[in-house]
Design a protein around this motif. Sequence first.
Motif, PDB file in Angstrom:
ATOM      1  N   ALA A 199       0.820  -1.218   0.000  1.00 11.28           N
ATOM      2  CA  ALA A 199       0.000   0.000   0.000  1.00 11.28           C
ATOM      3  C   ALA A 199       0.851   1.264   0.000  1.00 11.28           C
ATOM      4  O   ALA A 199       0.472   2.271  -0.594  1.00 11.28           O
ATOM      5  CB  ALA A 199      -0.936   0.003   1.209  1.00 11.28           C
ATOM      6  N   LEU A 244       2.228   2.262  -3.636  1.00 15.44           N
ATOM      7  CA  LEU A 244       1.235   2.617  -4.646  1.00 15.44           C
ATOM      8  C   LEU A 244       0.587   3.939  -4.264  1.00 15.44           C
ATOM      9  O   LEU A 244       0.620   4.315  -3.106  1.00 15.44           O
ATOM     10  CB  LEU A 244       0.185   1.509  -4.758  1.00 15.44           C
ATOM     11  N   PRO A 245       0.026   4.702  -5.155  1.00 21.43           N
ATOM     12  CA  PRO A 245      -0.202   4.357  -6.544  1.00 21.43           C
ATOM     13  C   PRO A 245       1.048   4.554  -7.398  1.00 21.43           C
ATOM     14  O   PRO A 245       1.870   5.425  -7.161  1.00 21.43           O
ATOM     15  CB  PRO A 245      -1.297   5.327  -6.987  1.00 21.43           C
ATOM     16  N   THR A 302       2.397   5.505 -11.182  1.00 21.67           N
ATOM     17  CA  THR A 302       1.909   6.302 -12.307  1.00 21.67           C
ATOM     18  C   THR A 302       2.720   5.984 -13.557  1.00 21.67           C
ATOM     19  O   THR A 302       3.908   5.706 -13.481  1.00 21.67           O
ATOM     20  CB  THR A 302       1.992   7.813 -12.028  1.00 21.67           C
ATOM     21  N   SER A 308      -2.843   5.911 -13.603  1.00 22.92           N
ATOM     22  CA  SER A 308      -2.502   5.689 -12.197  1.00 22.92           C
ATOM     23  C   SER A 308      -2.961   4.289 -11.812  1.00 22.92           C
ATOM     24  O   SER A 308      -4.104   3.908 -12.099  1.00 22.92           O
ATOM     25  CB  SER A 308      -3.199   6.735 -11.328  1.00 22.92           C
ATOM     26  N   SER A 322      -3.525   1.796  -8.682  1.00 15.27           N
ATOM     27  CA  SER A 322      -3.651   1.761  -7.216  1.00 15.27           C
ATOM     28  C   SER A 322      -3.607   0.348  -6.702  1.00 15.27           C
ATOM     29  O   SER A 322      -4.035  -0.563  -7.306  1.00 15.27           O
ATOM     30  CB  SER A 322      -4.968   2.380  -6.770  1.00 15.27           C
TER      31      SER A 322
END
Length: 143
Positions: free
Chosen positions: A95, A98-99, A101, A141, A143
């Motif tokens: 987590a 991310l995100p 790009t 993007s 996620s």
Amino acid sequence: SDEGFLPVSVSCWPTSTADGTAIVLELELTDANVALDEVIVRFPAAPSSRPQISNAEPGEAVYDTGTQQIFWQIPLLDKNESTANLEFSASADSASLLPCTLQAVRRGQTMCPMEITACYHKENENEISFSCEKTSTYELSIS
């Protein structure tokens, strides 16, 4: 928001490890008639996560301490080199990595089939010379 609009498919696999997370990102050009320039992929990564890049083909990937990002740059994806692969690990959970790009530029053509055939002065309506450079910039993007 429409993934079919992007001429490249993106697959990202984060995997938990004993030390944190390993991430594999694969890009594949889905249209052999398209060439993407200046492909740039970025993952956030705090310095404390000690990111280690194990593979980046083609192009070059580095950890930028100033922006605290893994920065992967691919000069060109085209029919001659249509796939790309990045692998790295970090002492962090997925987590926090991310995100991700992705940015890329397509030169010489746009998704809108439009041609500019003439330009005119607004007030005197005389035709004026012009040049036109077509580009499409893609941003995604993950996620």
